[in-house]
Motif scaffolding. Structure first.
Motif, PDB file in Angstrom:
ATOM      1  N   MET A   1       0.845  -1.198   0.000  1.00  0.00           N
ATOM      2  CA  MET A   1       0.000   0.000   0.000  1.00  0.00           C
ATOM      3  C   MET A   1       0.881   1.249   0.000  1.00  0.00           C
ATOM      4  O   MET A   1       1.785   1.366   0.826  1.00  0.00           O
ATOM      5  CB  MET A   1      -0.886   0.002   1.250  1.00  0.00           C
ATOM      6  N   SER A  31       4.313   1.834  -2.683  1.00  0.00           N
ATOM      7  CA  SER A  31       3.840   0.534  -2.226  1.00  0.00           C
ATOM      8  C   SER A  31       4.986  -0.483  -2.254  1.00  0.00           C
ATOM      9  O   SER A  31       5.763  -0.528  -3.204  1.00  0.00           O
ATOM     10  CB  SER A  31       2.710   0.087  -3.162  1.00  0.00           C
ATOM     11  N   GLY A  66      -3.146   4.228   0.512  1.00  0.00           N
ATOM     12  CA  GLY A  66      -3.742   3.716  -0.724  1.00  0.00           C
ATOM     13  C   GLY A  66      -4.521   4.866  -1.346  1.00  0.00           C
ATOM     14  O   GLY A  66      -3.983   5.970  -1.493  1.00  0.00           O
TER      15      GLY A  66
END
Ligand SMILES: Nc1ncnc2c1ncn2[C@@H]1O[C@H](COP(=O)(O)OP(=O)(O)OP(=O)(O)O)[C@@H](O)[C@H]1O
Length: 276
Positions: A1, A31, A66
């Motif tokens: 994320m 991420s 995210g």
């Protein structure tokens, strides 16, 4: 994320006075990457982790976990994220562990089989390197290192996409701390978990093998992605004062060079006197 922090300001009110713990932090964490947050006491590192965990709403600025904007998210959305995609390993690991359970039961607690993504407790324990002979021991009977590794296993058993770790090596040093650092790297490599870890230990920051970001006076200071080579000088009390700020086991006056290995991008820390 991925984590995206833009101009984050965090204000605490103490005795009616506003105190800015963070005064405009911007940080982009791709991420699957690893970031070590270092910096002097009171710099705002734990505050940044608290905001990223969703526990403390940002006073101003934007924080994206995210594609979820924490300032706009509902309590339910933030709770769901923390129960599932974001794990927090707190500094006082005993708050992560229940004393009357075994090592394996402590991990099973956070990863019930109904949780679709959960890693089996045995697999989580194996991944972080808890020796099998300890799995059925009461958590109080195992070594501090194994307790710390168990706390890590229970944090990662739900297979989070983001792991926030506050001083993951806590009071451990040397080889014991290295076992935790290696376990964190393994989790990152095997599961692709993004890791943001606060540490005071320069060996841990370097050993994590990712980026090192200095937080100082509520702002981002040095970011190891922004330099090729830099030298830092360890000041009184073991604090590194030039360029970046660490609190390692180096005697005052030691000059350290931080550079990147051009082959694999890893950070290399060398005492300057050893270079001569
Ligand atoms: N709950 C709180 N209420 C009021 N002030 C706080 C609170 N938490 C932190 N602060 C203040 O915010 C500033 C940043 O603290 P923070 O704990 O985030 O720093 P830190 O870099 O994590 O320090 P340490 O390395 O000692 O843990 C400090 O001035 C601290 O006193």
């Amino acid at each position: 994320m991925a984590v995206q922090v833009d101009r984050l300001v965090q204000i605490y009110t103490v005795d009616g006075q506003d105190v800015a713990a963070l005064s405009g932090v911007s940080l982009s964490v791709p991420s699957g990457s690893v970031v070590a947050l270092v910096g002097p006491s009171g710099a705002g590192k734990s505050t940044l982790l608290s905001v990223l965990s969703g526990l403390v709403p940002p006073s101003a600025g934007r924080v994206l976990l995210g594609d979820l904007d924490l300032a706009r998210a509902s309590t339910e959305q933030v709770d769901a994220l923390r129960g599932d995609k974001v794990a927090v390993m707190v500094q006082d690991i005993d708050r992560n562990l229940l004393p009357y359970l075994t090592v394996r039961e402590n991990v099973a607690l956070t990863a019930p089989p109904r949780l679709r993504t959960a890693i089996r407790p045995a697999d989580a324990l194996e991944m972080v390197g808890v020796p099998e002979e300890d799995w059925n021991s009461p958590i109080d009977a195992v070594s501090p290192t194994v307790r710390q590794l168990t706390a890590l296993a229970s944090s990662v058993a739900p297979d989070p996409q983001l792991l926030l770790a506050d001083e993951p090596t806590s009071s451990l040093t040397g080889d014991e701390a290295r076992r935790i650092t290696e376990a964190l790297r393994t989790v990152n490599q095997e599961r692709g978990t993004t890791i943001v870890a606060v540490t005071h230990d320069v060996d841990v920051a370097v050993g994590l093998g990712g980026r090192i970001v200095t937080i100082r006076d509520g702002r981002v200071g040095n970011d190891s992605t922004s330099f090729e080579t830099t030298e830092i000088l360890v000041g009184e009390g073991g604090t590194v004062v030039l360029g970046a700020e660490f609190d390692g086991d180096f005697p005052p006056g030691t000059r350290l060079r931080i550079e990147r290995d051009p082959a694999n991008g890893a950070i290399i820390l060398t005492r300057v006197e050893e270079l001569r």
